[in-house]
Each structure stands twice: as structure tokens, then as C-alpha cells.
Design an enzyme around this catalytic site. Structure first.
Site, PDB file in Angstrom:
ATOM      1  N   ARG A   1       0.845  -1.212   0.000  1.00 32.42           N
ATOM      2  CA  ARG A   1       0.000   0.000   0.000  1.00 32.42           C
ATOM      3  C   ARG A   1       0.875   1.254   0.000  1.00 32.42           C
ATOM      4  O   ARG A   1       0.561   2.244  -0.636  1.00 32.42           O
ATOM      5  CB  ARG A   1      -0.947   0.015   1.205  1.00 32.42           C
ATOM      6  CG  ARG A   1      -1.642   1.372   1.349  1.00 32.42           C
ATOM      7  CD  ARG A   1      -2.860   1.383   2.253  1.00 32.42           C
ATOM      8  NE  ARG A   1      -2.741   0.619   3.455  1.00 32.42           N
ATOM      9  CZ  ARG A   1      -2.051   0.990   4.553  1.00 32.42           C
ATOM     10  NH1 ARG A   1      -1.412   2.141   4.589  1.00 32.42           N
ATOM     11  NH2 ARG A   1      -2.026   0.216   5.610  1.00 32.42           N
TER      12      ARG A   1
ATOM     13  N   TYR B   1     -16.076  17.138 -15.021  1.00 31.09           N
ATOM     14  CA  TYR B   1     -16.550  15.750 -15.034  1.00 31.09           C
ATOM     15  C   TYR B   1     -17.617  15.563 -13.938  1.00 31.09           C
ATOM     16  O   TYR B   1     -17.436  16.035 -12.810  1.00 31.09           O
ATOM     17  CB  TYR B   1     -15.355  14.812 -14.813  1.00 31.09           C
ATOM     18  CG  TYR B   1     -15.773  13.392 -14.558  1.00 31.09           C
ATOM     19  CD1 TYR B   1     -16.528  12.684 -15.488  1.00 31.09           C
ATOM     20  CD2 TYR B   1     -15.449  12.753 -13.370  1.00 31.09           C
ATOM     21  CE1 TYR B   1     -16.929  11.397 -15.241  1.00 31.09           C
ATOM     22  CE2 TYR B   1     -15.836  11.463 -13.119  1.00 31.09           C
ATOM     23  CZ  TYR B   1     -16.595  10.782 -14.063  1.00 31.09           C
ATOM     24  OH  TYR B   1     -17.001   9.509 -13.811  1.00 31.09           O
TER      25      TYR B   1
ATOM     26  N   ASP C   1      -6.887  18.757 -14.397  1.00 36.86           N
ATOM     27  CA  ASP C   1      -7.275  17.398 -14.779  1.00 36.86           C
ATOM     28  C   ASP C   1      -6.968  17.283 -16.270  1.00 36.86           C
ATOM     29  O   ASP C   1      -7.610  17.918 -17.102  1.00 36.86           O
ATOM     30  CB  ASP C   1      -8.774  17.197 -14.492  1.00 36.86           C
ATOM     31  CG  ASP C   1      -9.233  15.772 -14.791  1.00 36.86           C
ATOM     32  OD1 ASP C   1      -8.617  15.124 -15.660  1.00 36.86           O
ATOM     33  OD2 ASP C   1     -10.218  15.320 -14.172  1.00 36.86           O
TER      34      ASP C   1
ATOM     35  N   LYS D   1      -8.220   6.180 -18.836  1.00 35.78           N
ATOM     36  CA  LYS D   1      -8.487   6.680 -20.186  1.00 35.78           C
ATOM     37  C   LYS D   1      -7.246   6.523 -21.086  1.00 35.78           C
ATOM     38  O   LYS D   1      -6.783   5.427 -21.262  1.00 35.78           O
ATOM     39  CB  LYS D   1      -8.980   8.124 -20.086  1.00 35.78           C
ATOM     40  CG  LYS D   1     -10.078   8.331 -19.018  1.00 35.78           C
ATOM     41  CD  LYS D   1     -11.309   7.523 -19.334  1.00 35.78           C
ATOM     42  CE  LYS D   1     -12.504   7.649 -18.425  1.00 35.78           C
ATOM     43  NZ  LYS D   1     -12.376   7.945 -17.034  1.00 35.78           N
TER      44      LYS D   1
HETATM   45  N1  PLP Z   1     -11.667  13.115 -14.708  1.00 41.19           N
HETATM   46  C1  PLP Z   1     -12.229  13.047 -15.915  1.00 41.19           C
HETATM   47  C2  PLP Z   1     -12.049  14.192 -16.870  1.00 41.19           C
HETATM   48  C3  PLP Z   1     -12.991  11.941 -16.288  1.00 41.19           C
HETATM   49  O1  PLP Z   1     -13.562  11.901 -17.491  1.00 41.19           O
HETATM   50  C4  PLP Z   1     -13.145  10.871 -15.357  1.00 41.19           C
HETATM   51  C5  PLP Z   1     -13.949   9.665 -15.694  1.00 41.19           C
HETATM   52  O2  PLP Z   1     -14.592   9.601 -16.714  1.00 41.19           O
HETATM   53  C6  PLP Z   1     -12.547  10.982 -14.109  1.00 41.19           C
HETATM   54  C7  PLP Z   1     -11.808  12.103 -13.822  1.00 41.19           C
HETATM   55  C8  PLP Z   1     -12.710   9.902 -13.065  1.00 41.19           C
HETATM   56  O3  PLP Z   1     -11.905   8.809 -13.364  1.00 41.19           O
HETATM   57  P1  PLP Z   1     -12.206   7.292 -12.911  1.00 41.19           P
HETATM   58  O4  PLP Z   1     -13.440   6.869 -13.612  1.00 41.19           O
HETATM   59  O5  PLP Z   1     -10.977   6.570 -13.328  1.00 41.19           O
HETATM   60  O6  PLP Z   1     -12.392   7.294 -11.430  1.00 41.19           O
END
Ligand code: PLP
Length: 404
Positions: A55, A107, A179, A204
Site C-alpha cells: 500500500r 466531469y 485534470d 483513459k
Molecule cells: N476526470 C475526468 C475528466 C474523467 O472523465 C473521469 C472519468 O470519466 C474521471 C476524472 C474519473 O476517473 P475514474 O473513472 O478513473 O475514477
């Protein structure tokens, strides 16, 4: 392995493809092995080696983190169990009473987390339109402790000027977090424009094969790295070694994949722009996109996320998704396979209806993640589906639902 090629530093592309090669001195495996063990031998009671418990630290996860930090140009990174846990770790740097300034159309999961934490008093949140210059002035007045950037935004692909917000963050002593999930470091490196932290859903583009849920926080300096590493361990959200291994494997082909993603996306943008069924296409490559100039400055590629509004509203959406074969109706993005998402009912369903409307998310909006299939197959498929949507768009009832 030497990071030099003669006297010339190796490019990030080469270093990513070759990350950890030759690390196995026991068997001399070319590719680095995967370390799944949860625990590591101590030499004596209280004598800690580099690794003790997975961890806290793990060799496979460390290699993945080093590669991500290299790609983003950061001083280091933590690898987490999901993009959302990366976001939770980054926002741990806020204390009660601190203000988080976040984009209105971020998001949906980030919006949900920020709102819920604010409701229970973990910190305060204010949602703004960061592409609007007036928001910069507002930020100067309300003095947030953290400025959250998501550019291009989800699902409108609006562009936020990273350098302008990072400058402001410095002026008011705030932490600027970007992000970068939508573009990946191949197409944008926010730390170079002054951001302090970069987060990703590595689910992604970085992993790129839609078979791992993961995340990362990349830090611009050692102090921030230490803090996010502490919280990642304390909260127990570090990424699993197997997921880290797969993500590292995915990253080796990130640059090559990104080229095909973009080539295909530009052809799809062109097909959408020519279609009578489409009221509006959102992609920063388009010269009339409001963020085109800023994107040209801060991006090194246009990216392969596209959103568009169908003239026929919800009825046209249903006809479109019913007729499309090679774009899977599924959430997520950035994988090798093409996807279509209906933000109203899918990615942004966690926002209440007024919030979706305020963010300009209508029932006729669709988002595409363009994959690396043959462009001609994608184009033919899209054109067939748009033909079905166009047939629906001509009915008067349909037009009424475009922004309902
Ligand atoms: N940030 C963005 C721009 C996203 O599109 C997403 C998920 O679609 C996330 C964060 C969250 O990621 P996760 O689904 O891996 O938790």
C-alpha cells in the site's frame, strides 16, 4: 539504463517505450517483471528496506509513477486506484473553510464529490465558467485555496487558459490543479504552463485499452509530492500492482496511439461539420471554436474527444445510437475502441437537472471518443447513423427537444 544517447538526452517517447527495460538482473528479462507481493523482507526488526508493504510503495507501481511523471514533466507522481481517488487525494490538500474554485461543466463525478464534500463542510466550493475572463476577476476577489482546471472540458470541450489561471494562483497563493485526462501529456503538459498538480483518470488515454480503472496525481515540486504521497498511503487508495503493470504497458504505446486517435478524430469532425443533422460541433481544432487560439498555444495536439448537438434532440439521439455499429454506447473515453456517450443520461446523470441545464448539457448532445480503428470504417458508420438522425430531425416535435 542511461538516459543519454551519446551526449543527447533521450526523448520522452523513447524513455516511455523503454521504461524499466533491463531492470531484472536476476533473470535478465527484457521487460520489467511485475511485483504482486503485498509485503517485503526486513533485514532485522525495525530495519526498513526500500519496500516494506505494497500500500505504501511497490516496485511495479513506482515504475508506472516514474513514467507518468516523465510524461508530464513533474518531479514525481502517485498512482491511485481510480481517477476519482486521485481527485480525492488532490483535494485533501484543502482544509475546512478553504475555497475550491471548480469549473461548472467539470466531469460529473468530480462535481458530485466536490458538492458532497462541501455539503458536509470538508471545504467550500464555488463553480464558475473558467473560460470567461470575468471568472478570473471573481477568483481574485474570493481568493480560493485551490483552482481546479479541466481543459478541454467535459462534454463541451471548452478551453481554459492554463497559464492565466496558474499566474493568478501564484498571485493569491492558491494551488492550481489541472485534470489532464481528456488530452493526455502527449497533447498537453499543464505543469509547463504553471500548474502545481496534474491529475488523470489513467483509465483513459494513459492505459488506453479500457481494461484498468486507475488514476494519478503528478506534482510539480517535492513538497506537494510528499503531501499527496502521504494522503495516498493514509487513505489507502494506491493503485494495485497488476493495474500499474497494465497501465505501464499501455503507456509504452501512448505516443503511437495518439497519432491515430487524432488523425481519425479530424476526419470525424469534418464529417460532423458537413452533416445537416448536426446543429453544432465542439472540437478545438475548428477555427470558429471559441477556445481555438488558446488551445493552439497550450496544446500540442487537438485530441480525439468530440461533442455535437443533434438538431432533432432526444429523438435524433435515439435514432443515431440505434443506427451506429462501430461506436459502442458506453461511458469512458481514451481507449483504442470508439465510443459514443449521451452525457444527459450517462456521464452527467449524477448532476441534478438544473445543474446540467446550467452547464449547457441538453438532451440532444452526444460525445464521441474516437478510437484507432480504420478511419474509413468509422466515417461510413457515422454517416449512416447521421442519416437516421437527419430523418428524425425533420419532424417538428423533434426540434422542440433539442435543449429540453
Ligand atoms: N476526470 C475526468 C475528466 C474523467 O472523465 C473521469 C472519468 O470519466 C474521471 C476524472 C474519473 O476517473 P475514474 O473513472 O478513473 O475514477
Amino acid at each position: 539504463m542511461s538516459k543519454l544517447n551519446g551526449s543527447r538526452p533521450l526523448s520522452t517517447v523513447t524513455r516511455t517505450v523503454r521504461a524499466g527495460l533491463g531492470a531484472d538482473t536476476t533473470h535478465r528479462a527484457v521487460m520489467p517483471p511485475i511485483h504482486l507481493s503485498t509485503n517485503f523482507f526486513f533485514d532485522a526488526p525495525g530495519v526498513y528496506g526500500k519496500y516494506d508493504y505494497t500500500r505504501t510503495a511497490n516496485p511495479t507501481r513506482d515504475l508506472s509513477a516514474e513514467t507518468i511523471a516523465e510524461l508530464e514533466g513533474g518531479c514525481g507522481a502517485v498512482v491511485t486506484s481510480s481517477g476519482m481517488s486521485a481527485i480525492a487525494v488532490a483535494t485533501r490538500l484543502l482544509s475546512a473553510g478553504d475555497l475550491l474554485l471548480a469549473p461548472r461543466d467539470c466531469y460529473g463525478g468530480s462535481y458530485r464529490l466536490f458538492s458532497a464534500e462541501a455539503n458536509r463542510g470538508t471545504y467550500r466550493v464555488e463553480f464558475v465558467d473558467p473560460w470567461d475572463p470575468e471568472s478570473l476577476q471573481l477568483a481574485r476577489e474570493v481568493r480560493p485555496r485551490m483552482i481546479w482546471i479541466e481543459t478541454p472540458s467535459n462534454p463541451h470541450l471548452r478551453i481554459t487558459d492554463i497559464a492565466a489561471w496558474a499566474r493568478l494562483a501564484r498571485e493569491i497563493d492558491a494551488i492550481c490543479v489541472a485534470d489532464n485526462t481528456f488530452l493526455s501529456p502527449v497533447n498537453q503538459r499543464p505543469l509547463e504552463f504553471g500548474a502545481d498538480l496534474v491529475v488523470h483518470s489513467t483509465t483513459k488515454f494513459l492505459n488506453g485499452h479500457s481494461d484498468v480503472v486507475g488514476g494519478t496525481v503528478v506534482a510539480a515540486n517535492e513538497d506537494l509530492l510528499e503531501e499527496v504521497a502521504w494522503w495516498t498511503n493514509a487513505m489507502g487508495v494506491s493503485g494495485a500492482p497488476f493495474d500499474s503493470y497494465l497501465t505501464l504497458r499501455g503507456m509504452r504505446t501512448l505516443h503511437a496511439r495518439s497519432r491515430v486517435h487524432e488523425e481519425n478524430a479530424l476526419r470525424i469532425v469534418d464529417a460532423l461539420a458537413r452533416s445537416d443533422a448536426v446543429a453544432r460541433v465542439n472540437h478545438p481544432s475548428l477555427p470558429d471554436h471559441p477556445g481555438h487560439d488558446v488551445a493552439s498555444r497550450q496544446q500540442t495536439g487537438w485530441g480525439s474527444l468530440i461533442s455535437f448537438e443533434l438538431r432533432g434532440g432526444r429523438a435524433a439521439v435515439d435514432a443515431f445510437v440505434d443506427g451506429i455499429e462501430h461506436f459502442a454506447l458506453a461511458e469512458s473515453l481514451g481507449g483504442v475502441e470508439s465510443l459514443v456517450t449521451h452525457p444527459w443520461t450517462m456521464t452527467h446523470a449524477s448532476m441534478d437537472e438544473p445543474a446540467r441545464v446550467a452547464a449547457g448539457i441538453g438532451q440532444g448532445l452526444l460525445r464521441l471518443s474516437v478510437g484507432i480503428e480504420a478511419a474509413e470504417d468509422l466515417e461510413a458508420d457515422l454517416e449512416r447513423a447521421l442519416g437516421r438522425a437527419a430523418a428524425v430531425s425533420t419532424t417538428p416535435a423533434a426540434a422542440a427537444t433539442v435543449l429540453a
